[in-house]
Design an enzyme around this catalytic site. Structure first.
Site, PDB file in Angstrom:
ATOM      1  N   GLU A 321     -21.367   0.608  38.751  1.00  0.00           N
ATOM      2  CA  GLU A 321     -21.413   1.742  37.827  1.00  0.00           C
ATOM      3  C   GLU A 321     -21.716   1.247  36.407  1.00  0.00           C
ATOM      4  OE1 GLU A 321     -18.935   5.303  39.049  1.00  0.00           O
ATOM      5  OE2 GLU A 321     -18.103   4.931  37.080  1.00  0.00           O
ATOM      6  N   HIS A 350     -16.964 -12.198  61.922  1.00  0.00           N
ATOM      7  CA  HIS A 350     -17.209 -11.586  63.235  1.00  0.00           C
ATOM      8  C   HIS A 350     -17.941 -10.267  63.051  1.00  0.00           C
ATOM      9  CE1 HIS A 350     -14.568 -14.547  65.175  1.00  0.00           C
ATOM     10  NE2 HIS A 350     -14.047 -14.576  63.958  1.00  0.00           N
ATOM     11  N   LYS A 454     -22.479  15.233  39.552  1.00  0.00           N
ATOM     12  CA  LYS A 454     -21.545  16.356  39.376  1.00  0.00           C
ATOM     13  C   LYS A 454     -22.344  17.643  39.146  1.00  0.00           C
ATOM     14  CE  LYS A 454     -17.711  13.748  37.312  1.00  0.00           C
ATOM     15  NZ  LYS A 454     -16.930  13.481  36.107  1.00  0.00           N
TER      16      LYS A 454
HETATM   17  O1  PA5 Z   1     -15.611   4.836  35.566  1.00  0.00           O
HETATM   18  C1  PA5 Z   1     -15.738   6.042  35.372  1.00  0.00           C
HETATM   19  O2  PA5 Z   1     -15.797   6.507  34.230  1.00  0.00           O
HETATM   20  C2  PA5 Z   1     -15.820   7.039  36.517  1.00  0.00           C
HETATM   21  O3  PA5 Z   1     -15.898   6.401  37.749  1.00  0.00           O
HETATM   22  C3  PA5 Z   1     -14.582   7.931  36.496  1.00  0.00           C
HETATM   23  O4  PA5 Z   1     -13.445   7.132  36.610  1.00  0.00           O
HETATM   24  C4  PA5 Z   1     -14.604   8.956  37.625  1.00  0.00           C
HETATM   25  O5  PA5 Z   1     -15.778   9.713  37.571  1.00  0.00           O
HETATM   26  C5  PA5 Z   1     -13.388   9.885  37.533  1.00  0.00           C
HETATM   27  O6  PA5 Z   1     -13.365  10.530  36.291  1.00  0.00           O
HETATM   28  P1  PA5 Z   1     -12.064  11.182  35.719  1.00  0.00           P
HETATM   29  O7  PA5 Z   1     -11.033  10.134  35.515  1.00  0.00           O
HETATM   30  O8  PA5 Z   1     -12.503  11.818  34.438  1.00  0.00           O
HETATM   31  O9  PA5 Z   1     -11.599  12.218  36.728  1.00  0.00           O
END
Ligand code: PA5
Length: 527
Positions: A321, A350, A454
């Site tokens: 990410e 394995h 989203k």
């Molecule tokens: O690293 C990030 O910013 C994302 O993976 C968020 O953690 C994830 O989208 C969840 O978001 P939130 O904590 O606002 O619900």
């Protein structure tokens, strides 16, 4: 051709930190001649940017945010005294809240808390899950459970475990934005589950979220037990050592001070602006030459320790990410990335290690070796040999086999898996990702792709609702997805309409289906 390795080279390249119980060996991932010299200006720039980031620069330009996860374990580093106080205050609040939960001064509706349900996704789940699994024992103060999705059956599985213990289950809902659909849905379903059992949810609920977020407002309005902060200067995937990770870990009974101390100690090593002595810089530089600075090879993470099974999953988010970006900081399309996968050894020997050894050479391995086998002595399985000796032999053997077939590998060695070493692992990779992003010239701290996903889901839900309303309007009439799309003026959305109605008609409630092999001839009706 084999990856050249020798004891002389191993001694030369090994970065060993005995006081941390940690070592990094990149000797089996040799850099091409002249690489260090060539990269010297780029790594110097990455160090300078990292130093500015730690001092409070707007290191996440798209979101115009500071990036402060290093302050979480060294609050004095924060650029403003108010931030230092907030971090210290949050840690003190966590300790004091957790003490009251553990000693029973705060109880659930049926008595002292026995279980902990954590709701969250992405950065609000992966760190807590990794740490819970790495450090949990049969003696945990609270038994920890997670809902990290909007899968109804997944929720039911968790609810079934909690059915007899609702009155003694504490629920921690974590979402920085406070509006992410998956945790929101899980929260609503959990509230309904509590209601059906006739228990007060608010008296069992805790929020970890940004100030004034939707979740925060619900928690205030419904008078939840407690609220803990998520600051805008900490990104989701680097929030494990803030309240996001510390609260559940402390509730579980884990030593959060040791987690923080481990991270702090690693930060000290990885702040050194000399790449040859800095393990995070060594990792970032190795990633660069192994993948030609463009993710051309995947990183396969192979900890030979069951407790570190979720490490690769946690790293997958932290790395992919952060590094998986279309544009660089100058706005140029670069489509960067570094693929991460893995589970654990020797189990994976394995499974897919056959391909690693003999198939496509499109990866490098990161072995994690843990020296301590278990608390106390191990029985002999064969003369002079324990199960742990086998585990190490499998690691060393696989590593040799990979070297022989010209597959590069990096080895991290930990004295043991404990709160301190888990803290230092997290800090090592957080810094390596930051420095690597510096080498690539990308923003590691935003996630535009997550936002795009989203938005696309919201659009699909809108199409679904319009399709169902059209069926409702023509109640009693069987309609194809083509007819429905004409009706709602969404010609071109036939496949989505077919899919969402196929799903709706496969579940009790709104829609009936006359099945046909051809999706175009499949008919739907409001039930
Ligand atoms: O690293 C990030 O910013 C994302 O993976 C968020 O953690 C994830 O989208 C969840 O978001 P939130 O904590 O606002 O619900």
């Amino acid at each position: 051709m084999a990856v050249e390795h020798s004891f002389t080279n191993f001694r030369k390249q090994l970065l060993s930190f005995p006081e941390l119980g940690f070592a990094l060996d990149v000797s089996r991932a040799p850099a091409p001649a002249g690489f260090s010299e060539k990269m010297a200006p780029a790594i110097a720039k990455a160090f300078a940017e990292m130093s500015a980031l730690e001092k409070g620069a707007i290191a996440n330009p798209d979101e115009k945010r500071m990036v402060g996860h290093y302050w979480l374990r060294t609050p004095e580093l924060a650029p403003q005294a108010s931030i230092t106080q907030e971090i210290k205050g949050a840690i003190a609040d966590i300790h004091s809240f957790v003490k009251k939960i553990h000693d029973g001064s705060i109880k659930g509706s049926s008595g002292k808390f026995t279980d902990l349900l954590c709701i969250g996704i992405g950065g609000s789940a992966l760190g807590p899950q990794f740490v819970a699994d790495a450090l949990g024992t049969a003696k945990d103060r609270l038994k920890i459970h997670f809902i990290d999705n909007t899968d109804p059956d997944g929720m039911d599985r968790v609810f079934a475990h909690l059915a007899n213990r609702i009155g003694s289950t504490l629920v921690v809902v974590t979402s920085k934005s406070g509006s992410t659909p998956e945790p929101r849905n899980a929260l609503i379903e959990t509230q309904l589950f509590w209601k059906k059992a006739g228990a007060s949810f608010a008296a069992h609920a805790v929020a970890v979220t940004g100030k004034d977020s939707e979740l925060d407002k619900v928690a205030v309005k419904e008078k939840w037990l407690a609220r803990f902060p998520m600051w805008d200067w900490v990104g989701g995937r680097t929030s494990e050592l803030g309240p996001v990770g510390l609260l559940p870990a402390a509730l579980q009974g884990l030593d959060i001070d040791a987690l923080l101390a481990g991270a702090r100690a690693m930060d000290e090593c990885t702040r050194v602006a000399d790449a040859s002595r800095n393990p995070a810089a060594q990792l970032a530089l190795a990633w660069y030459h192994l993948t030609e600075g463009h993710g051309k090879k995947a990183m396969v993470v192979l900890p030979y320790k069951d407790r570190l099974l979720l490490f690769s999953r946690y790293l997958q988010q932290l790395v992919m990410e952060s590094i998986g970006k279309e544009k660089d900081l100058a706005g140029k399309s670069v489509h960067q990335g570094l693929t991460v996968y893995g589970n654990k050894g020797s189990t994976d020997q394995h499974a897919y290690v056959q391909q690693l050894r003999d198939g496509l050479n499109n990866f490098f391995a990161v072995f994690v070796e843990v020296l301590k086998d278990r608390d106390g002595p191990s029985p002999e399985i064969d003369p002079l040999t324990s199960s742990g000796d086998y585990l190490q032999a499998f690691l060393l053997g696989t590593r040799d086999a990979l070297s022989e077939s010209n597959r590069a590998s990096i080895t991290l060695t930990l004295d043991q898996v404990d709160a301190r070493s888990v803290g230092l692992l997290i800090a090592l990779f957080e810094r390596a990702v930051g420095l690597y992003a510096g080498l690539l010239g990308i923003n590691a701290y935003h996630q535009p792709g997550v936002e795009a996903g989203k938005k696309a889901a919201a659009k699909t839900l809108d199409v679904r609702n319009r399709a169902i309303l059209a069926l409702k309007k023509h109640s009693g009439r069987w309609m194809s997805s083509v007819q429905i799309c004409e009706e709602i003026a969404l010609v071109g959305s036939e496949e989505v309409v077919f899919k969402v109605l196929l799903h709706a008609s496969s579940n009790p409630g709104l829609v009936l289906r006359q099945a046909h092999m051809d999706p175009g001839s499949t008919l739907f009706k409001h039930s």
